[in-house]
Write an enzyme that holds these catalytic residues in place. Sequence first.
Site, PDB file in Angstrom:
ATOM      1  N   VAL A   1       0.856  -1.196   0.000  1.00  0.00           N
ATOM      2  CA  VAL A   1       0.000   0.000   0.000  1.00  0.00           C
ATOM      3  C   VAL A   1       0.893   1.247   0.000  1.00  0.00           C
ATOM      4  O   VAL A   1       1.919   1.281   0.693  1.00  0.00           O
ATOM      5  CB  VAL A   1      -0.943  -0.017   1.230  1.00  0.00           C
ATOM      6  CG1 VAL A   1      -1.580   1.352   1.471  1.00  0.00           C
ATOM      7  CG2 VAL A   1      -2.013  -1.090   1.057  1.00  0.00           C
TER       8      VAL A   1
ATOM      9  N   LEU B   1       3.792  12.923   3.576  1.00  0.00           N
ATOM     10  CA  LEU B   1       3.295  14.005   4.423  1.00  0.00           C
ATOM     11  C   LEU B   1       1.773  13.944   4.521  1.00  0.00           C
ATOM     12  O   LEU B   1       1.096  13.801   3.502  1.00  0.00           O
ATOM     13  CB  LEU B   1       3.702  15.360   3.822  1.00  0.00           C
ATOM     14  CG  LEU B   1       3.458  16.537   4.746  1.00  0.00           C
ATOM     15  CD1 LEU B   1       4.714  16.856   5.545  1.00  0.00           C
ATOM     16  CD2 LEU B   1       3.038  17.770   3.962  1.00  0.00           C
ATOM     17  N   GLY B   2       1.273  14.056   5.740  1.00  0.00           N
ATOM     18  CA  GLY B   2      -0.172  14.091   5.938  1.00  0.00           C
ATOM     19  C   GLY B   2      -0.549  15.200   6.897  1.00  0.00           C
ATOM     20  O   GLY B   2       0.322  15.809   7.534  1.00  0.00           O
TER      21      GLY B   2
ATOM     22  N   TYR C   1      -9.436  11.584  19.405  1.00  0.00           N
ATOM     23  CA  TYR C   1      -9.414  13.029  19.113  1.00  0.00           C
ATOM     24  C   TYR C   1     -10.836  13.615  19.039  1.00  0.00           C
ATOM     25  O   TYR C   1     -10.996  14.830  18.997  1.00  0.00           O
ATOM     26  CB  TYR C   1      -8.691  13.339  17.788  1.00  0.00           C
ATOM     27  CG  TYR C   1      -7.246  12.896  17.720  1.00  0.00           C
ATOM     28  CD1 TYR C   1      -6.552  12.504  18.861  1.00  0.00           C
ATOM     29  CD2 TYR C   1      -6.569  12.866  16.512  1.00  0.00           C
ATOM     30  CE1 TYR C   1      -5.229  12.084  18.795  1.00  0.00           C
ATOM     31  CE2 TYR C   1      -5.246  12.460  16.440  1.00  0.00           C
ATOM     32  CZ  TYR C   1      -4.576  12.064  17.586  1.00  0.00           C
ATOM     33  OH  TYR C   1      -3.264  11.655  17.495  1.00  0.00           O
TER      34      TYR C   1
HETATM   35  P1  NAP Z   1       3.063  19.174  15.449  1.00  0.00           P
HETATM   36  O1  NAP Z   1       2.355  18.831  14.223  1.00  0.00           O
HETATM   37  O2  NAP Z   1       4.536  18.939  15.518  1.00  0.00           O
HETATM   38  O3  NAP Z   1       2.828  20.718  15.849  1.00  0.00           O
HETATM   39  C1  NAP Z   1       1.541  21.246  15.862  1.00  0.00           C
HETATM   40  C2  NAP Z   1       1.644  22.657  16.473  1.00  0.00           C
HETATM   41  O4  NAP Z   1       2.444  23.473  15.626  1.00  0.00           O
HETATM   42  C3  NAP Z   1       0.313  23.332  16.584  1.00  0.00           C
HETATM   43  O5  NAP Z   1       0.332  24.142  17.735  1.00  0.00           O
HETATM   44  C4  NAP Z   1       0.247  24.205  15.312  1.00  0.00           C
HETATM   45  O6  NAP Z   1      -0.564  25.325  15.546  1.00  0.00           O
HETATM   46  C5  NAP Z   1       1.697  24.590  15.143  1.00  0.00           C
HETATM   47  N1  NAP Z   1       2.131  24.756  13.754  1.00  0.00           N
HETATM   48  C6  NAP Z   1       1.732  24.055  12.653  1.00  0.00           C
HETATM   49  N2  NAP Z   1       2.411  24.417  11.570  1.00  0.00           N
HETATM   50  C7  NAP Z   1       3.269  25.388  11.962  1.00  0.00           C
HETATM   51  C8  NAP Z   1       4.238  26.158  11.290  1.00  0.00           C
HETATM   52  N3  NAP Z   1       4.448  25.996   9.976  1.00  0.00           N
HETATM   53  N4  NAP Z   1       4.943  27.071  12.009  1.00  0.00           N
HETATM   54  C9  NAP Z   1       4.724  27.249  13.336  1.00  0.00           C
HETATM   55  N5  NAP Z   1       3.813  26.531  14.051  1.00  0.00           N
HETATM   56  C10 NAP Z   1       3.104  25.604  13.362  1.00  0.00           C
HETATM   57  O7  NAP Z   1       2.440  18.436  16.708  1.00  0.00           O
HETATM   58  P2  NAP Z   1       1.268  17.408  16.990  1.00  0.00           P
HETATM   59  O8  NAP Z   1      -0.052  17.963  16.672  1.00  0.00           O
HETATM   60  O9  NAP Z   1       1.491  16.902  18.368  1.00  0.00           O
HETATM   61  O10 NAP Z   1       1.585  16.191  16.006  1.00  0.00           O
HETATM   62  C11 NAP Z   1       1.050  16.095  14.687  1.00  0.00           C
HETATM   63  C12 NAP Z   1       0.032  14.992  14.582  1.00  0.00           C
HETATM   64  O11 NAP Z   1       0.569  13.763  15.055  1.00  0.00           O
HETATM   65  C13 NAP Z   1      -1.201  15.196  15.456  1.00  0.00           C
HETATM   66  O12 NAP Z   1      -2.085  16.153  14.962  1.00  0.00           O
HETATM   67  C14 NAP Z   1      -1.763  13.795  15.454  1.00  0.00           C
HETATM   68  O13 NAP Z   1      -2.414  13.521  14.227  1.00  0.00           O
HETATM   69  C15 NAP Z   1      -0.485  12.980  15.619  1.00  0.00           C
HETATM   70  N6  NAP Z   1      -0.158  12.666  17.027  1.00  0.00           N
HETATM   71  C16 NAP Z   1      -0.201  11.366  17.413  1.00  0.00           C
HETATM   72  C17 NAP Z   1       0.087  11.027  18.719  1.00  0.00           C
HETATM   73  C18 NAP Z   1       0.037   9.583  19.128  1.00  0.00           C
HETATM   74  O14 NAP Z   1       0.084   9.283  20.319  1.00  0.00           O
HETATM   75  N7  NAP Z   1      -0.044   8.671  18.180  1.00  0.00           N
HETATM   76  C19 NAP Z   1       0.418  12.012  19.667  1.00  0.00           C
HETATM   77  C20 NAP Z   1       0.462  13.346  19.236  1.00  0.00           C
HETATM   78  C21 NAP Z   1       0.180  13.662  17.919  1.00  0.00           C
HETATM   79  P3  NAP Z   1      -1.694  25.835  14.474  1.00  0.00           P
HETATM   80  O15 NAP Z   1      -2.742  24.739  14.374  1.00  0.00           O
HETATM   81  O16 NAP Z   1      -2.219  27.054  15.123  1.00  0.00           O
HETATM   82  O17 NAP Z   1      -0.977  26.087  13.192  1.00  0.00           O
END
Ligand code: NAP
Length: 297
Positions: free
Chosen positions: A13, A18-19, A51
Site C-alpha cells: 500500500v 506528508l499528511g 481526538y
Molecule cells: P506538530 O504537528 O509537531 O505541531 C503542531 C503545532 O504546531 C500546533 O500548535 C500548530 O498550531 C503549530 N504549527 C503548525 N504548523 C506550523 C508552522 N508551519 N509554524 C509554526 N507553528 C506551526 O504536533 P502534533 O499535533 O502533536 O503532532 C502532529 C500529529 O501527530 C497530530 O495532529 C496527530 O495527528 C499525531 N499525534 C499522534 C500522537 C500519538 O500518540 N499517536 C500524539 C500526538 C500527535 P496551528 O494549528 O495554530 O498552526
Amino acid sequence: MTDIPTLTLNNGVTLPALGLGVFQSAPEETTSAVETALRLGYRHLDTAAAYGNEREVGAGIVASGVPREEIVVETKVWVSDYGRDQTLRAVDKATGKLGLDVIDILILHQPLADHFDRTIAAYQALEEVYAAGRVRAIGVSNFTVAHLDRLAEHTDIVPALNQVELHPHFQQKALQAAHAERGILTQAWSPIGGITFYPGWGEDRQSVMDDPELHTIAADHGASPAQVMLRWHLQQGRSAIPKSTNPDRIRQNITLDLTLSAEELARIDALDAGRRSGPDPDHRDSSALLNRTIPDA
Ligand code: NAP
C-alpha cells in the site's frame, strides 16, 4: 505545493509521506482544516477515535470534492476499545463516524504496557479486519522495540508502521533502526515539535521551534524552521503528519521547496537530545486511559 514523496508500506500500500494531523483540532475547526488541506494537495489525513473529530474529518473529505480513493485516511483505536470484540466494534465506530466503508490505515493508539494481553487481542482483531478487507493496512503507535518484539510473538502481520514522537530533539534512532530491520515505516508525530511547545503541557519544556541551529538553516534557505524539520523527515524516508488548523500554516507545511545538504541533515541529526516530551509508553497510568470511553457512531 511541492511534490511529496510516496512511501510504500510492507504490504504494497502506498501513501504520501506528508499528511495532515488533527490532534487538538477542535471539531468545529477540523472540517475546514481538512477541506483546506485537501484543496491544497494533501492526500493523507491522520486522526484518532480519541481526538473526537473523526466525523468532522469525514465531512471535510466530502466538502473538498476530492475523490475518496485519492485520499489515505489513517485513524487509531483507543485503548478502552482493546480486546477482540471491543476492537471489532471500534472499527464499526470509526467507519461509521468517518463515513467510509474502508479505512486505509488503522493503528493501535498505544500499547497498554500493564495489559499487554489486551493490546495483543486488539491487534489480532486488526488482523481479522485486514483479512476481511475492511482496512488496507494495520499498524501501531507509541510502541517501543520491546513492545514490537512481544507483539511479534503472538501475531502474524508485521505492523505497516509505528507512529511515534519524533522531532530533532527526540529522534529515537535505535527504534528507527529496529523499524528498518523489520520493514516497519517510521511515522513521526509532533514532527515539528508541537509537543515541545503547545500550551498547557508543562513549563519546563524547551521548544524545538526555537532551536537556533534550525533557525540558521531555515534562514539559509529562506524557509521556516517547520519547513526545515519537515524536509529533514522526508529526506530521511519518514512519514510526517504536521497538525495545523491555520490555512497559511497548512499551506506552508506542504510547500517544501528546499533540499537540505548532507551536511545540513547531519547538523539536524546532531540536535538529538534524547529528551522525550510526550508520555513514556512504558510508564502510563492505564486506569486513567481506560476510563475514557469512545462513543458509538
Ligand atoms: P506538530 O504537528 O509537531 O505541531 C503542531 C503545532 O504546531 C500546533 O500548535 C500548530 O498550531 C503549530 N504549527 C503548525 N504548523 C506550523 C508552522 N508551519 N509554524 C509554526 N507553528 C506551526 O504536533 P502534533 O499535533 O502533536 O503532532 C502532529 C500529529 O501527530 C497530530 O495532529 C496527530 O495527528 C499525531 N499525534 C499522534 C500522537 C500519538 O500518540 N499517536 C500524539 C500526538 C500527535 P496551528 O494549528 O495554530 O498552526
